[in-house]
Design a protein around this motif. Structure first.
Motif, short mmCIF file in Angstrom:
data_model
loop_
_atom_site.label_atom_id
_atom_site.label_comp_id
_atom_site.label_asym_id
_atom_site.label_seq_id
_atom_site.Cartn_x
_atom_site.Cartn_y
_atom_site.Cartn_z
N MET A 293 53.75 -19.71 40.24
CA MET A 293 54.03 -18.41 39.75
C MET A 293 53.65 -18.22 38.44
O MET A 293 53.94 -19.27 37.65
N ALA A 294 52.91 -17.45 38.03
CA ALA A 294 52.30 -17.10 36.62
C ALA A 294 53.25 -16.63 35.78
O ALA A 294 54.11 -15.66 36.10
N CYS A 295 53.42 -17.09 34.45
CA CYS A 295 54.34 -16.56 33.69
C CYS A 295 53.70 -15.58 32.57
O CYS A 295 52.59 -15.84 32.15
N VAL A 296 54.11 -14.24 32.63
CA VAL A 296 53.31 -13.17 31.80
C VAL A 296 54.28 -12.94 30.64
O VAL A 296 55.35 -12.42 30.89
N SER A 297 53.79 -13.12 29.26
CA SER A 297 54.24 -12.90 28.35
C SER A 297 54.25 -11.46 28.01
O SER A 297 53.25 -10.76 28.35
N ASP A 298 54.99 -10.71 27.40
CA ASP A 298 55.20 -9.14 27.19
C ASP A 298 55.03 -9.17 25.74
O ASP A 298 55.86 -8.65 25.02
N VAL A 299 53.90 -9.53 25.49
CA VAL A 299 53.33 -9.53 23.82
C VAL A 299 53.14 -7.97 23.52
O VAL A 299 52.47 -7.27 24.24
N ARG A 300 53.71 -7.74 22.32
CA ARG A 300 53.33 -6.29 21.97
C ARG A 300 53.03 -6.22 20.37
O ARG A 300 53.41 -7.15 19.71
N HIS A 301 52.04 -5.37 20.10
CA HIS A 301 51.91 -5.24 18.61
C HIS A 301 52.29 -3.78 18.28
O HIS A 301 52.32 -2.89 19.18
N VAL A 302 52.87 -3.46 17.07
CA VAL A 302 53.31 -2.23 16.80
C VAL A 302 52.39 -1.90 15.27
O VAL A 302 52.65 -2.71 14.36
N LEU A 303 51.74 -0.95 15.31
CA LEU A 303 51.07 -0.42 14.19
C LEU A 303 51.69 0.66 13.62
O LEU A 303 52.12 1.78 14.47
N VAL A 304 51.95 0.80 12.34
CA VAL A 304 52.72 1.73 11.58
C VAL A 304 51.75 2.55 10.84
O VAL A 304 51.08 2.09 9.90
N LEU A 305 51.88 3.96 10.87
CA LEU A 305 50.77 4.79 10.67
C LEU A 305 51.54 6.30 9.60
O LEU A 305 52.60 6.24 9.84
N PRO A 306 51.20 6.47 8.75
CA PRO A 306 51.74 7.48 7.83
C PRO A 306 52.09 8.78 8.38
O PRO A 306 52.93 9.47 7.95
N ASP A 307 51.14 9.18 9.36
CA ASP A 307 51.41 10.70 9.90
C ASP A 307 50.94 10.74 11.33
O ASP A 307 50.26 9.88 11.76
N ARG A 308 51.23 11.74 11.98
CA ARG A 308 50.66 12.08 13.53
C ARG A 308 49.36 11.96 13.48
O ARG A 308 48.68 11.54 14.45
N ASP A 309 48.71 12.71 12.52
CA ASP A 309 47.16 12.88 12.82
C ASP A 309 46.54 11.64 12.66
O ASP A 309 45.62 11.31 13.44
N ALA A 310 46.73 10.54 11.61
CA ALA A 310 46.47 9.19 11.65
C ALA A 310 46.77 8.54 12.91
O ALA A 310 45.80 7.88 13.54
N ALA A 311 47.90 8.60 13.38
CA ALA A 311 48.39 7.94 14.68
C ALA A 311 47.36 8.37 15.79
O ALA A 311 47.09 7.54 16.60
N GLU A 312 47.10 9.74 16.04
CA GLU A 312 46.39 10.05 17.17
C GLU A 312 45.01 9.67 17.03
O GLU A 312 44.34 9.19 18.04
N GLU A 313 44.50 9.77 15.68
CA GLU A 313 43.11 9.24 15.70
C GLU A 313 42.95 7.52 15.82
O GLU A 313 42.17 7.20 16.50
N ALA A 314 43.76 7.09 15.40
CA ALA A 314 43.87 5.56 15.36
C ALA A 314 44.09 5.26 16.90
O ALA A 314 43.28 4.43 17.55
N ALA A 315 44.94 6.04 17.84
CA ALA A 315 45.11 5.58 19.05
C ALA A 315 43.74 5.73 19.87
O ALA A 315 43.52 4.78 20.83
N GLU A 316 43.08 6.73 19.63
CA GLU A 316 41.87 7.13 20.14
C GLU A 316 40.82 5.91 19.87
O GLU A 316 40.12 5.54 20.64
N ALA A 317 40.72 5.44 18.45
CA ALA A 317 39.65 4.47 18.13
C ALA A 317 39.98 3.30 18.54
O ALA A 317 39.20 2.50 18.75
N LEU A 318 41.37 2.90 18.74
CA LEU A 318 41.82 1.35 19.28
C LEU A 318 40.99 1.15 20.61
O LEU A 318 40.57 0.21 20.81
N GLY A 319 41.16 2.28 21.25
CA GLY A 319 40.77 1.95 22.83
C GLY A 319 39.10 1.80 22.88
O GLY A 319 38.78 0.90 23.51
#
Length: 84
Positions: free
Chosen positions: A1-27
């Motif tokens: 049985m494989a053990c899967v780690s639930d690793v998460r990263h959280v990026l903190v951004l100053p406003d919604r526009d920056a967060a939406e742009e960053a979300a698109e660019a991340l992918g």
């Protein structure tokens, strides 16, 4: 049985526009399989959406994402990567 780690990263951004742009660019930049989750983080006692930080939560079970690269990426939008 494989053990899967639930690793998460959280990026903190100053406003919604920056967060939406960053979300698109991340992918595009990191080849994410799943869209980051966008979350509004209101500052204590603040009702105005302008006074909110926005968080991008990323799942990284395989540990493919380099924390330093994510921090530099968030810095492009005046943000940062939150340490777990």
């Amino acid at each position: 049985m494989a053990c899967v780690s639930d690793v998460r990263h959280v990026l903190v951004l100053p406003d919604r526009d920056a967060a939406e742009e960053a979300a698109e660019a991340l992918g595009e930049r990191f080849g994410l399989r799943e869209e980051p989750r966008l979350v509004r983080d209101a500052l204590a006692g603040e009702d105005d959406a302008e006074d909110a930080q926005w968080l991008l939560a990323l799942r990284d079970e395989e540990g493919r994402l380099d924390p330093a690269e994510l921090d530099a990426f968030a810095g492009e939008w005046d943000g940062w990567r939150e340490e777990p």
